[in-house]
Design an enzyme around this catalytic site. Structure first.
Site, PDB file in Angstrom:
ATOM      1  N   SER A 135       0.844  -1.189   0.000  1.00 29.34           N
ATOM      2  CA  SER A 135       0.000   0.000   0.000  1.00 29.34           C
ATOM      3  C   SER A 135       0.876   1.234   0.000  1.00 29.34           C
ATOM      4  O   SER A 135       2.098   1.144   0.052  1.00 29.34           O
ATOM      5  CB  SER A 135      -0.905   0.004   1.230  1.00 29.34           C
ATOM      6  OG  SER A 135      -0.127   0.321   2.366  1.00 29.34           O
ATOM      7  N   LYS A 136       0.224   2.366  -0.027  1.00 30.12           N
ATOM      8  CA  LYS A 136       0.878   3.679  -0.041  1.00 30.12           C
ATOM      9  C   LYS A 136       1.961   3.781   1.053  1.00 30.12           C
ATOM     10  O   LYS A 136       2.977   4.442   0.862  1.00 30.12           O
ATOM     11  CB  LYS A 136      -0.229   4.704   0.210  1.00 30.12           C
ATOM     12  CG  LYS A 136      -0.157   6.047  -0.442  1.00 30.12           C
ATOM     13  CD  LYS A 136      -0.154   6.091  -1.920  1.00 30.12           C
ATOM     14  CE  LYS A 136       0.846   7.108  -2.424  1.00 30.12           C
ATOM     15  NZ  LYS A 136       1.416   6.877  -3.676  1.00 30.12           N
ATOM     16  N   ARG A 137       1.694   3.131   2.177  1.00 29.17           N
ATOM     17  CA  ARG A 137       2.650   3.189   3.299  1.00 29.17           C
ATOM     18  C   ARG A 137       4.033   2.692   2.878  1.00 29.17           C
ATOM     19  O   ARG A 137       5.035   3.061   3.447  1.00 29.17           O
ATOM     20  CB  ARG A 137       2.176   2.278   4.440  1.00 29.17           C
ATOM     21  CG  ARG A 137       1.149   2.891   5.346  1.00 29.17           C
ATOM     22  CD  ARG A 137       0.804   1.961   6.483  1.00 29.17           C
ATOM     23  NE  ARG A 137       0.428   0.622   6.041  1.00 29.17           N
ATOM     24  CZ  ARG A 137       1.076  -0.480   6.348  1.00 29.17           C
ATOM     25  NH1 ARG A 137       2.144  -0.429   7.103  1.00 29.17           N
ATOM     26  NH2 ARG A 137       0.654  -1.646   5.904  1.00 29.17           N
ATOM     27  N   GLY A 149       5.447   3.180   0.033  1.00 29.14           N
ATOM     28  CA  GLY A 149       6.063   4.011  -1.020  1.00 29.14           C
ATOM     29  C   GLY A 149       5.138   4.084  -2.213  1.00 29.14           C
ATOM     30  O   GLY A 149       3.924   3.910  -2.074  1.00 29.14           O
TER      31      GLY A 149
END
Ligand code: GLU
Length: 484
Positions: free
Chosen positions: A258-260, A262
């Protein structure tokens, strides 16, 4: 007669193309190319609230950048081409309606009058009783008169597909084998919304059938939908395609990517300076392996070797370090002209195109071995084209005792020196050190700092040759002048 291999990628345009979608696109493309089949792109825009034209554009741009051409499907946000046009689901509603009417007429689908509140309550109760939260089928057996009464009260309805009450549905999956689902655990899915529109699970079946898709390869989040889809095929008298559900992609900490972790959108990777070829190669290995554990592939090689049997059931882990390593490998193997072409958007953005100074082919080649990302190229060559900006470390070097004199004497020695070439320069500058009774470091470090503004960089003498006598000498003088 063997059927032609036809694959598809069917994104919902509700956001960017992310890494998972890019891998799905790639596998469908590779499989179609390997079997000289067709690769179809279809836009699943039935979620009218969340679908946007911008997302369609971003998805098409991403797939084009990845270099995965499609044989049929959208040309842009609105138009398309191919024998099964339209490829936008919202332009196909009359087709779905025809099959909906057929299912209702044959008693294979029914009107459901439950309100959102009733459905929420059903879910709440199920959770309380620790049952899977699913529709309890209360509208399945309504009689015609009950239905008329409800509609007389102005009740609106959705249409649900009637799943068989017992038995099992087998999903033929090229990666997982035959997966069996107990029918009584499946719910009667809504195939037409109260707000008058078809749903994904319904459209997907009709389109895959009418578009003659032979293999449906997609993310495993869709595996749980598949038994219902298979039953819809049966209800319409059709043969389901072969399915292949790809394993999930995890971040390095073992949770879903996920976005977490990168960047997740393909265009972010483009903007960070990855090559499309790197992405194709890396994504191919993210969940697929070949028997020889080969890592680097040409496209031809990938097409020749890719198969669904080599796709793994267990999750794949996205590893940025490996991705960067691979990009560095491909950059190293890219001829310099091509590399400059690929780096143009980055050079342009840094304002480095069209400036006077040495040929980019020479300056970029100096550090060819070092680049891991195209975006690193401008930073590593900009001092050739722009005024020197000192790093704090370079400033310290230039502030050392006796440096000013070294710079001035060196400027004088070099201004009279020819030929201004790598090897000859090295001999001359080493001789200069001897003449002045200085250690190499006392000359080399200020020389690099004054001409590049940095304390690290490409091999010194070749760099000086490329920079040219005039610039080197004037930069030495300028740096000395600033030391007053
Ligand atoms: N439109 C679906 C999605 O974007 C794809 C489903 C499918 O491949 O069947 O998740």
């Amino acid at each position: 007669m063997t059927t032609k291999i036809r694959t598809r990628f069917a994104p919902s345009p509700t956001g960017f193309l992310h890494i998972g979608g890019a891998r799905t696109t790639l596998y469908n493309w590779l499989f179609a190319r390997r079997h000289k089949g067709d690769f179809v792109l279809r836009i699943e825009d039935t979620d009218e609230v969340r679908s946007t034209g911008d997302s369609v554009t971003a998805i098409l741009d991403s797939i084009k950048w990845l270099g995965l051409n499609w044989d049929e499907g959208p040309i842009d946000e609105k138009t398309d081409r191919g024998p099964h046009s339209p490829y936008y689901q919202m332009q196909r509603v009359p087709i779905y309606r025809k099959y909906l009417d057929q299912l209702v007429r044959e008693g294979k689908a029914y009107r459901c009058y439950c309100t959102k509140e009733e459905l929420d309550e059903m879910r709440r109760l199920a959770q309380l009783e620790k049952r899977p939260p699913r529709y309890d089928g209360r509208c399945r057996a309504l009689s015609d008169s009950q239905r008329s009464a409800l509609e007389g009260q102005g009740k609106t309805f959705s249409i649900r597909f009637k799943m068989p009450a017992d038995g099992a549905t087998i999903v033929e999956d090229a990666i997982r084998g035959n997966v069996s689902f107990e029918n009584k655990l499946q719910q009667d899915l809504v195939i037409w919304k109260t707000t008058d529109g078809p749903t994904y699970n319904f459209c997907c079946v009709i389109d895959d059938h009418l578009m003659e898709i032979s293999h449906v390869t997609r993310g495993d989040e869709h595996l749980s939908n598949t038994p219902s889809q298979v039953q819809i095929y049966y209800a319409l008298g059709w043969k389901p395609p072969i399915f292949a559900h790809l394993s999930m992609i995890l971040g390095p900490d073992g949770s879903k990517l996920s976005k977490r972790h990168g960047a997740t959108s393909v265009l972010e990777y483009r903007d960070q300076g990855y090559l499309p070829h790197t992405m194709r190669n890396y994504l191919a290995l993210l969940g697929w392996s070949n028997t020889e554990s080969q890592q680097l592939f040409t496209d031809e090689d990938l097409i020749a070797k890719f198969n669904l049997e080599g796709c793994q059931k267990s999750p794949a882990t996205f590893d940025t370090v490996k991705l960067q390593w691979m990009n560095g490998e491909y950059i190293r193997h890219t001829p310099i002209d091509e590399l400059i072409e690929l780096a143009k958007p980055f050079l342009q953005k840094a304002g480095l195109l069209g400036l006077p100074g040495p040929d980019l082919k020479r300056t970029v080649a100096l550090e060819h071995e070092k680049f891991k990302l195209l975006s690193e190229i401008p930073t590593l060559v900009e001092f050739f084209y722009k005024p020197v900006v000192l790093t704090p470390k370079a400033e310290k070097v230039l502030g050392g005792p006796g440096v000013k004199q070294v710079l001035l004497e060196l400027a004088e020695a070099l201004s009279a020196f020819a030929p201004f070439e790598d090897k000859a320069l090295e001999v001359r500058i080493r001789k200069f050190c001897e003449e002045k009774g200085l250690k190499a470091g006392q000359v080399f470090h200020p020389l690099r700092a004054a001409t590049t503004g940095r304390t690290e960089g490409p091999t010194l003498f070749l760099m000086l040759e490329i920079m040219g006598k005039e610039t080197v000498v004037s930069r030495l003088k300028e740096a000395a002048a600033k030391l007053d």
